[in-house]
Design an enzyme around this catalytic site. Sequence first.
Site, mmCIF file in Angstrom:
data_model
loop_
_atom_site.group_PDB
_atom_site.id
_atom_site.type_symbol
_atom_site.label_atom_id
_atom_site.label_comp_id
_atom_site.label_asym_id
_atom_site.label_seq_id
_atom_site.Cartn_x
_atom_site.Cartn_y
_atom_site.Cartn_z
ATOM 1 N N CYS A 17 -34.731 -16.435 48.997
ATOM 2 C CA CYS A 17 -34.011 -15.991 47.786
ATOM 3 C C CYS A 17 -32.515 -15.789 48.039
ATOM 4 O O CYS A 17 -31.759 -15.548 47.101
ATOM 5 C CB CYS A 17 -34.612 -14.698 47.251
ATOM 6 S SG CYS A 17 -34.356 -13.267 48.346
ATOM 7 N N CYS A 46 -37.464 -4.583 65.695
ATOM 8 C CA CYS A 46 -38.163 -5.868 65.685
ATOM 9 C C CYS A 46 -37.302 -6.938 65.049
ATOM 10 O O CYS A 46 -36.652 -6.717 64.024
ATOM 11 C CB CYS A 46 -39.471 -5.705 64.906
ATOM 12 S SG CYS A 46 -40.426 -7.238 64.789
#
Length: 586
Positions: free
Chosen positions: A289, A299
């Site tokens: 998007c 992470c």
Amino acid sequence: MDDYASTDEEYRYSDQDDSLDDDDDDAFENDGQDYGLLSSKAPTSQVITKESLLAAQRDDLRRVMEMLSVREQHARTLLIYHRWDVEKLFAVYVDRGKEFLFREAGVSVDEHRDSVVHASVMCEICIEDVPSDEATRMDCGHCFCNSSFTGWTEHFIVKINEGQSKRIRCMAHKCNSICDEAVVRTLLSKKHPDLAEKYERFLLESYIEDNKRVKWCPSVPHCGNAVRTEDDNLCEVECSCGEQFCFNCLSEAHSPCSCLMWELWTKKCRDESETVNWITVHTKPCPKCHKPVEKNGGCNLVSCICGQAFCWLCGGATGRDHTWSSIAGHSCGRYKEQEKTAERAKRDLYRYMHYHNRYKAHTDSFKLESKLKENIQGKIAISEEKDSTLRDYSWVNNGLSRLFRSRRVLSYSYAFAFYMFGDELFKDEMSEAQREIKQNLFEDQQQQLEGNVEKLSKILEEPFETFQDAKVMELRMQIINVSTIIDKLCQKMYDCIENDLLGSLHLGVHSIAPYKSKGIERASELSDCWNNKANNTGVTTDHDWASGSGCRDESGCSSRKRARKEGVGGAGFFDLNLPAEFVDRN
């Protein structure tokens, strides 16, 4: 020795010190302007009010009329064509002759006037005879009727509505002659008095709109004044309303920044360019998007709100599995150019933050120091009531004026340094070695100025109203000496910028307004005597509302400065550029 001023009133402290807003880029605009020291030299700029505009215009008209022996209308036509530059007009006259000068500007001087009055004349558009009192022949010889659909009046109406009222040409095909302004005024007044007034106003305001040496004051709300300068356009002036501005670009006074540097800096501080920079440094676009995503954990597998998972290291779309050794369906161990781009954006952001933080720090210091005025006046009042031999405390106000002036210079110097030593303007103009040498030279001077400005600020905060006379005299000598040092350092910095840094690097584009030790010069009021002098030379008077203030001396020059008043105890103010020991002796 001429005085800077002679009363505290003449320092013109601003009444808006406590109303400064939080916009860093506007912090100096209209604030602190009243702290500059008055110049003891003749003003090189004048304020033109609505009342004195006609007088200012007539002075130039008079010069052209006397030199070329022409009527006022023709002098105005010549000056409008040459944008009210009298020197340029005279130069063309000397170089090319009167005939060329008139032909180029569209002036015809009574060559085709018919001394014999006829009962009727031929209209060259209607091709019919019309009564002579219903037609007009211009200086060029072309004759048309006044009020028909294709006559002079309609022609004038069309041209004024098209914005060409200052130079309305004759209707004849390929005729370059400019119509007589008296005829235009007379014909319009009969049927369209509002347009006649508009035409008259355009002729009058052309002195400002078309004149490179005259510009409207950029104050908001507009004070209605214009300022004329005799200097080069590259200067800083103060209008009688208190607005200080750069005459070249009409923004706030911004030296030692050039006009282009200041425009870029204010835009950079105002718009969202740095917000975009932050997003570039701290976020990655979602590959699905394309919305920016910020990582909030350790992470390197991140998820967008649209559900797409992607790798934080390279921004590539991935699967949903993440192990110690890999991210499912993805490997990004190779160098990518995007990483280089992100590092550059990060470096540019930190560099901007370095200069902006220091610019803002001095802006904030200026805001706080502006409140010193009230405190210092209170201290002076207490000191004067004491049983002391000291009666003159002008040295405190002079030191305060020097502090505000130098604080502004110091703040703007960081905006200058950002562009001088960056890649935006001079990337290909200097080698890295040259850039480093120039940057070290400038930063050494900047550091010296900064240290002395902070020292003066600290000294001025001393509670001198509680000191004994001996300590007050010691403080006085400190303020005078530090003020003198600061003035010399400011001058040295400007010289360094003009000669060592900019030099031949686009000097025409990046020239800076010269440093004025006594502050930005306040423009003098234009004298009403100009109008009287113009009338005495035979210039016709079309208005009777012109008025002004002040007067001219016997040489015809405007007043040099406001009348000097006696200071406290009859003592005038000292010159901050003089050594302390010299001041004591005098």
